[in-house]
Design an enzyme around this catalytic site. Structure first.
Site: not given
Ligand code: 5GP
Ligand code: MG
Length: 180
Positions: A102-103, A106, A155, A168
């Site tokens: 996963e990136d 959160d 963020f 990206r």
């Protein structure tokens, strides 16, 4: 590149590309050591994790497979809020050793859902590798097994992460600049 402006916001470097690559290699070494006889199946979560998945996978030296999945989220008709669905899992994971790539974790909503879905399919084991972890934003009792970097709940863009479609392709991870 120390700063970048995307759409209306300015970001500054939080984690440099070199540090990312070093950390990815360490995580891969850890996996290589522990999965020698397990033929792990990596499941990369699109879109954000595609670069992390590719870089990690290039450093894996034990026999392994990779596939990509997506967790889509849409507003349900009920007031209960967002409904998630798992898309693209076209492999039988019964008895397989799964490593989810996963990136970002959160709030953990996405992983909470995904890990529960995978568990129902009787894998031999499921571990979670996330490039970035924001523990202060976490709403579920989740502990990623492999963590690239622990970051504040602000963020981020770059290294697969986008801001409204852009960013990206940045090789560093950037954080929203204060007051920007
Ligand atoms: P969660 O379900 O854990 O709240 O969020 C997971 C997803 O939200 C991530 O896979 C990612 O797509 C998105 N996300 C969370 N934080 C960030 C961030 O700082 N930047 C970007 N670009 N996406 C984020
Ligand atoms: Mg994601």
């Amino acid at each position: 590149m120390q700063e970048v402006t995307i759409h209306d916001k300015t970001f500054e470097v939080l984690i440099a590309a070199n540090d990312i690559q070093q950390r990815v290699a360490q995580i891969a070494a850890d996996i290589n050591e522990n999965y020698a006889e397990k033929k792990p199946l990596f499941l990369g979560v699109l879109n954000g994790a595609f670069l992390f998945a590719a870089d990690l996978f290039k450093n894996i030296s034990v026999p392994c497979e990779i596939s990509f999945i997506r967790v889509s989220s849409y507003q349900g008709t009920q007031s209960s809020g967002k409904v998630k669905s798992l898309i693209g899992l076209n492999m039988d994971i019964n008895n397989r050793h799964i490593i989810v790539i996963e990136d970002i974790v959160d709030t953990g909503d996405t992983m909470q859902y995904l890990l529960a879905e995978l568990a129902q399919k009787n894998p031999a084991s499921v571990k979670l590798a996330t490039m970035v972890f924001k523990p202060e934003a976490l709403k579920h009792p989740l502990q990623p097994d492999f963590i690239g970097f622990t970051v504040p709940p602000d963020f981020l863009v770059g290294y697969g992460l986008d801001y409204d479609g852009l960013g990206r392709n940045l090789n560093d991870i950037f954080i929203l600049k204060n007051n920007a």
